[in-house]
Design an enzyme around this catalytic site. Structure first.
Site, PDB file in Angstrom:
ATOM      1  N   ASP A 162      28.877  38.818  39.241  1.00 23.03           N
ATOM      2  CA  ASP A 162      28.919  37.372  38.980  1.00 23.03           C
ATOM      3  C   ASP A 162      29.901  36.702  39.933  1.00 23.03           C
ATOM      4  O   ASP A 162      30.787  37.353  40.482  1.00 23.03           O
ATOM      5  CB  ASP A 162      29.282  37.062  37.519  1.00 23.03           C
ATOM      6  CG  ASP A 162      30.691  37.506  37.140  1.00 23.03           C
ATOM      7  OD1 ASP A 162      31.126  38.588  37.587  1.00 23.03           O
ATOM      8  OD2 ASP A 162      31.372  36.762  36.400  1.00 23.03           O
ATOM      9  N   GLU A 179      32.828  39.092  34.843  1.00 24.27           N
ATOM     10  CA  GLU A 179      34.263  39.237  35.131  1.00 24.27           C
ATOM     11  C   GLU A 179      34.933  37.883  35.215  1.00 24.27           C
ATOM     12  O   GLU A 179      36.044  37.688  34.715  1.00 24.27           O
ATOM     13  CB  GLU A 179      34.457  40.018  36.442  1.00 24.27           C
ATOM     14  CG  GLU A 179      35.897  40.457  36.691  1.00 24.27           C
ATOM     15  CD  GLU A 179      36.770  39.398  37.326  1.00 24.27           C
ATOM     16  OE1 GLU A 179      37.998  39.501  37.219  1.00 24.27           O
ATOM     17  OE2 GLU A 179      36.241  38.430  37.917  1.00 24.27           O
TER      18      GLU A 179
HETATM   19  N1  BES Z   1      38.930  39.350  42.135  1.00 21.42           N
HETATM   20  C1  BES Z   1      39.617  38.474  41.270  1.00 21.42           C
HETATM   21  C2  BES Z   1      40.956  39.011  40.848  1.00 21.42           C
HETATM   22  C3  BES Z   1      41.999  39.059  41.918  1.00 21.42           C
HETATM   23  C4  BES Z   1      42.300  37.905  42.615  1.00 21.42           C
HETATM   24  C5  BES Z   1      42.654  40.220  42.179  1.00 21.42           C
HETATM   25  C6  BES Z   1      43.260  37.942  43.605  1.00 21.42           C
HETATM   26  C7  BES Z   1      43.614  40.260  43.160  1.00 21.42           C
HETATM   27  C8  BES Z   1      43.919  39.115  43.880  1.00 21.42           C
HETATM   28  C9  BES Z   1      38.782  38.226  40.026  1.00 21.42           C
HETATM   29  O1  BES Z   1      37.416  38.041  40.307  1.00 21.42           O
HETATM   30  C10 BES Z   1      39.233  36.941  39.399  1.00 21.42           C
HETATM   31  O2  BES Z   1      39.083  35.916  39.980  1.00 21.42           O
HETATM   32  N2  BES Z   1      39.753  37.019  38.197  1.00 21.42           N
HETATM   33  C11 BES Z   1      40.069  35.859  37.450  1.00 21.42           C
HETATM   34  C12 BES Z   1      40.040  36.224  36.006  1.00 21.42           C
HETATM   35  C13 BES Z   1      39.779  35.097  35.079  1.00 21.42           C
HETATM   36  C14 BES Z   1      38.591  34.275  35.462  1.00 21.42           C
HETATM   37  C15 BES Z   1      39.652  35.594  33.684  1.00 21.42           C
HETATM   38  C16 BES Z   1      41.411  35.327  37.861  1.00 21.42           C
HETATM   39  O3  BES Z   1      42.299  36.087  38.318  1.00 21.42           O
HETATM   40  O4  BES Z   1      41.590  34.123  37.754  1.00 21.42           O
HETATM   41 MN    MN Z   2      36.707  39.451  41.573  1.00 25.75          MN
HETATM   42 MN    MN Z   3      37.161  35.915  40.982  1.00 26.91          MN
END
Ligand code: BES
Ligand code: MN
Ligand code: MN
Length: 458
Positions: free
Chosen positions: A90, A155
């Site tokens: 997603d 995710e």
């Molecule tokens: N891939 C990211 C997480 C991430 C971002 C890891 C930057 C390391 C560095 C993931 O897809 C993401 O965006 N997670 C969200 C989670 C939320 C929507 C619950 C986030 O971190 O905001």
């Molecule tokens: Mn991600």
């Molecule tokens: Mn993300």
């Protein structure tokens, strides 16, 4: 030809085909936040499952109350570790659309980068592992470890389907280590292994005032304005020097180790360059911590959007009947999102002015993670990344969150390796998201080595 020579030759020969495959997936607008994109979510899931099936992996589409999960596995390898690759198909919404140089779901190659929503987060990164396993298979070679895949479609929205199914899937997902490429390198040309992610607690606030919008001339000065009440609450949650005011918020926060701080101080991070890259004239945040510390290992509070009230053209003199905000707290390991939710409610109860009512809606959350940098799989990961990129990776933490990881580690009692191929300036969640074409190829190559280096060769 050695195994690696054979793999390298295969990967070079298939570069174009691999890029074409990534483009196919990027063309599917699998925006999990958008309920009108349900069928696109289904198409993306089916596409991912087809890749596994095409390589003869045992594959399952696992339906749930939301986007399907895809599970696939290679054959078990006696006496060797089981590796579970986690990733997500997603993507975040693409708006504001007018800021994209090329349409978000029509992938375009420019100056060595792949531009499309999801290119770096996480379709491009996730696919590196799929393609490397396919490479082993298509070279007719037996993988040195069993590789399982769990690819989800939620995710970006808090992984509800996976969370609900985790207990019943635990046996199937049993593994020694989870591998995730959904994070970043330290800098261009400097790959990294991430040993910590922050957690998150996400909420929507709704401040309800008068039962309808009111003429602000006739009624202004007589009632509480929901927008103003909201603004006051928001600014009281965090002080200008970056301290969060919820009662008990810092109780479980683990302070940084002196050695960790020293290590990050020596990484040559430039505040000036960072501020310039972001187009801001100052960096701000919690007093007493460096920028890397604040981004990687300190909790914080942010507002993501303001809702309600007049948003149209020109002026409209109303007191809105309600205003709202999307907000989140980034958490450090040991902080619990549910506890933060209680603390937020308590704080709001004591900070709500008369004349309005504040509703707190839980959106999603997840705990942070820290990985033991000396775990037995770390060495193999370092070696694989070094062979793929030609540079030894550094150890970093990052500020983003992958909410389900902490729960998976608990449920499966396993290690986790966060080896991201992205870059800080990839623009994940932003317009013109990109993924460096070379990092895509280097990621596939690193992944192809990883299976060998995670095997137990004692
Ligand atoms: N891939 C990211 C997480 C991430 C971002 C890891 C930057 C390391 C560095 C993931 O897809 C993401 O965006 N997670 C969200 C989670 C939320 C929507 C619950 C986030 O971190 O905001
Ligand atoms: Mn991600
Ligand atoms: Mn993300």
């Amino acid at each position: 030809m050695s195994k690696f020579e054979q793999l390298d030759a295969y990967l070079v020969e298939h570069q174009h085909a691999h890029l074409e495959l990534l483009f196919e997936l990027l063309r599917i607008p699998s925006v999990s936040a958008d309920s009108s994109k349900k069928s696109e979510m289904g198409r993306a899931a089916a596409w991912v499952a087809d890749q596994f099936r095409s390589a003869g992996l045992k594959t399952e589409l696992i339906p749930g109350d939301g986007p399907a999960l895809i599970y696939a596995e290679t054959e078990p390898v006696e006496g060797q570790p089981v590796v579970l690759v986690y990733g997500h198909y997603d993507v975040q919404p693409a708006d504001p659309l007018e800021l994209w140089d090329t349409p978000p779901f029509e992938p375009a190659l420019r100056d060595g980068n792949i531009y499309a929503r999801g290119s770096t987060d996480d379709k491009g990164q996730m696919l590196t592992h799929v393609l490397s396993v396919l490479a082993w298979k298509n070279c007719g070679m037996k993988l040195p470890v069993q590789v399982k895949f769990l690819i989800e479609g939620q995710e970006e929205q808090g992984s509800e389907v996976l969370e609900a199914k985790l207990p019943e899937l635990a046996k199937k997902l049993a593994c020694d280590v989870i591998v995730i490429s959904d994070s970043s390198q330290y800098a261009k040309g400097q790959p990294a292994i991430t040993y910590g992610l922050r957690g998150i607690a996400y909420f929507e606030l709704r401040v309800h005032g008068p039962k309808m919008d009111l003429h602000s001339g006739s009624f202004g000065g007589a009632v509480t304005n929901p927008g103003l009440a909201l603004a006051r609450i928001l600014t009281e949650i965090k002080t200008p020097d970056g301290r969060i005011q919820l009662p008990g918020f810092y109780d479980n926060v683990v302070e940084l180790e002196a050695s960790e701080r020293a290590m990050w101080d020596s990484m040559g991070f430039s505040d000036t360059k960072f501020a310039e890259a972001l187009g801001v004239d100052a960096l701000t945040g919690e007093t007493g911590y460096s920028t890397l510390e604040r981004r990687w290992a300190r909790p914080t509070f942010d507002v993501h959007g303001l809702l309600g009230g007049y948003q149209g053209e020109g002026g409209k003199t109303v007191i809105p009947s309600w205003n709202g905000a999307k907000i989140s707290f980034r958490l450090v390991p040991n902080q619990d999102p549910a506890t933060v939710g209680r603390q937020l409610r308590e704080f709001i109860a004591s900070h709500t002015p008369p004349g309005v009512r504040v509703e707190v809606i839980d959106l999603h959350g997840g705990r942070g993670v820290v990985v033991d940098p000396n775990s037995k799989f770390m060495k193999g990961a370092v070696r694989a990344v070094e062979e793929g990129f030609g540079v030894q990776p550094v150890l970093i933490r990052e500020g983003g969150s992958i909410p389900i990881v902490a729960q998976m580690v608990d449920a499966l009692d396993c290690d986790v390796l966060l080896i991201g191929w992205g870059l800080d300036d990839d623009g994940a969640h932003s317009p013109n998201e990109k993924f460096c074409l070379n990092d895509f190829y280097r990621g596939i190559r690193s992944s192809s080595r990883l299976w060998e280096h995670l095997a137990d060769r004692r």
